[in-house]
Structures are given as C-alpha cells and as structure tokens.
Design a protein around this motif. Structure first.
Motif, PDB file in Angstrom:
ATOM      1  N   HIS A  21       0.734  -1.266  -0.214  1.00 23.60           N
ATOM      2  CA  HIS A  21      -0.300  -0.346  -0.119  1.00 23.60           C
ATOM      3  C   HIS A  21       0.663   1.272  -0.491  1.00 23.60           C
ATOM      4  O   HIS A  21       1.904   1.597   0.672  1.00 23.60           O
ATOM      5  CB  HIS A  21      -1.112   0.404   1.136  1.00 23.60           C
ATOM      6  N   LYS A  22       0.013   1.581  -0.597  1.00 20.45           N
ATOM      7  CA  LYS A  22       1.545   3.712  -0.893  1.00 20.45           C
ATOM      8  C   LYS A  22       0.168   4.431  -1.033  1.00 20.45           C
ATOM      9  O   LYS A  22      -0.687   4.581  -1.665  1.00 20.45           O
ATOM     10  CB  LYS A  22       2.251   3.192  -1.942  1.00 20.45           C
ATOM     11  N   LYS A  23       0.169   6.231  -0.953  1.00 20.83           N
ATOM     12  CA  LYS A  23      -0.945   6.167  -0.533  1.00 20.83           C
ATOM     13  C   LYS A  23      -1.278   6.885  -1.619  1.00 20.83           C
ATOM     14  O   LYS A  23       0.133   7.212  -2.883  1.00 20.83           O
ATOM     15  CB  LYS A  23      -0.269   8.331   0.398  1.00 20.83           C
ATOM     16  N   PHE A  24      -1.550   7.804  -2.686  1.00 17.70           N
ATOM     17  CA  PHE A  24      -2.139   7.238  -3.931  1.00 17.70           C
ATOM     18  C   PHE A  24      -1.052   8.748  -4.642  1.00 17.70           C
ATOM     19  O   PHE A  24      -0.637   9.233  -5.417  1.00 17.70           O
ATOM     20  CB  PHE A  24      -3.783   8.060  -4.386  1.00 17.70           C
ATOM     21  N   HIS A  25      -1.078   9.927  -3.598  1.00 15.05           N
ATOM     22  CA  HIS A  25      -0.225  11.036  -3.882  1.00 15.05           C
ATOM     23  C   HIS A  25       1.981  10.839  -3.927  1.00 15.05           C
ATOM     24  O   HIS A  25       2.346  11.363  -4.966  1.00 15.05           O
ATOM     25  CB  HIS A  25      -0.342  11.675  -2.626  1.00 15.05           C
ATOM     26  N   VAL A  26       2.000   9.685  -4.116  1.00 13.55           N
ATOM     27  CA  VAL A  26       3.594   8.929  -3.929  1.00 13.55           C
ATOM     28  C   VAL A  26       3.232   8.835  -5.345  1.00 13.55           C
ATOM     29  O   VAL A  26       4.431   9.322  -6.168  1.00 13.55           O
ATOM     30  CB  VAL A  26       3.301   7.893  -3.499  1.00 13.55           C
ATOM     31  N   LEU A  27       1.868   8.567  -6.285  1.00 15.44           N
ATOM     32  CA  LEU A  27       2.144   8.608  -7.636  1.00 15.44           C
ATOM     33  C   LEU A  27       2.421   9.633  -8.672  1.00 15.44           C
ATOM     34  O   LEU A  27       3.407   9.834  -9.530  1.00 15.44           O
ATOM     35  CB  LEU A  27       1.209   8.315  -8.017  1.00 15.44           C
ATOM     36  N   ARG A  28       2.360  10.866  -7.660  1.00 12.21           N
ATOM     37  CA  ARG A  28       2.350  11.978  -8.199  1.00 12.21           C
ATOM     38  C   ARG A  28       4.126  12.315  -8.380  1.00 12.21           C
ATOM     39  O   ARG A  28       4.846  13.008  -8.962  1.00 12.21           O
ATOM     40  CB  ARG A  28       1.402  12.970  -7.515  1.00 12.21           C
ATOM     41  N   HIS A  29       4.514  11.732  -6.998  1.00 12.47           N
ATOM     42  CA  HIS A  29       6.368  12.269  -7.334  1.00 12.47           C
ATOM     43  C   HIS A  29       6.832  11.609  -7.531  1.00 12.47           C
ATOM     44  O   HIS A  29       8.039  11.828  -8.300  1.00 12.47           O
ATOM     45  CB  HIS A  29       6.152  11.829  -5.813  1.00 12.47           C
TER      46      HIS A  29
END
Length: 85
Positions: A21-29
């Motif tokens: 699990h990763k926070k969705f915002h990690v995709l932006r980074h």
C-alpha cells in the motif's frame, strides 16, 4: 480526499501488481521524479503539475543522485577539454 470507491479500486490495483500500500499522492511524486530523471524541462513539468513556480518543482522533485552529478560533470568535462590542455 479520495472517495471510498476509488480507494478500494486503487488498493486492488496495487495488490494485483504486488505493490504494498502506498498513498495515492506517491504516484504524483514518482511521475515527477521520472520526468526529471528522463530530462523533461523543469518549466514544462512545473506547468503539468500545476505549480505556481518552477522553484516549487525544483525544490520538491529534483534530488540528483551522485551518479547523475558525475554524469553531468563528465559531459561538461568533454565540452571544456580543449580549454584545459
């Protein structure tokens, strides 16, 4: 804030591809970092991300590795090689 239905779908996709699990915002980074590492212009990336200035993008996403620094210096050394002889 992401709605429940989207969070469930996102969690299922991560599980299906074997990513913890990763926070969705990690995709932006991740996207921004990959753009920088692959040579995207900082101004263009800043506009894509919706930042108010290039400085925000540079401060948040540009963290060159030692290898990248070495490669950049090696590229410059070939440019200036004739001047140092």
């Amino acid at each position: 804030m992401l709605n429940r239905r989207f969070r469930i779908k996102y969690g299922k996709i991560l599980k299906d591809v074997g990513i913890s699990h990763k926070k969705f915002h990690v995709l932006r980074h991740t996207f921004a970092t990959n753009c920088v590492y692959n040579g995207m212009d900082a101004k263009a990336l800043s506009e894509i991300l919706g930042h108010s200035s290039v400085q925000i993008t540079l401060n948040r996403y540009v963290h060159p590795s030692m290898e990248q620094k070495r490669n950049q210096l090696n590229a410059l050394s070939s440019v200036y090689a004739g001047y140092c002889a």
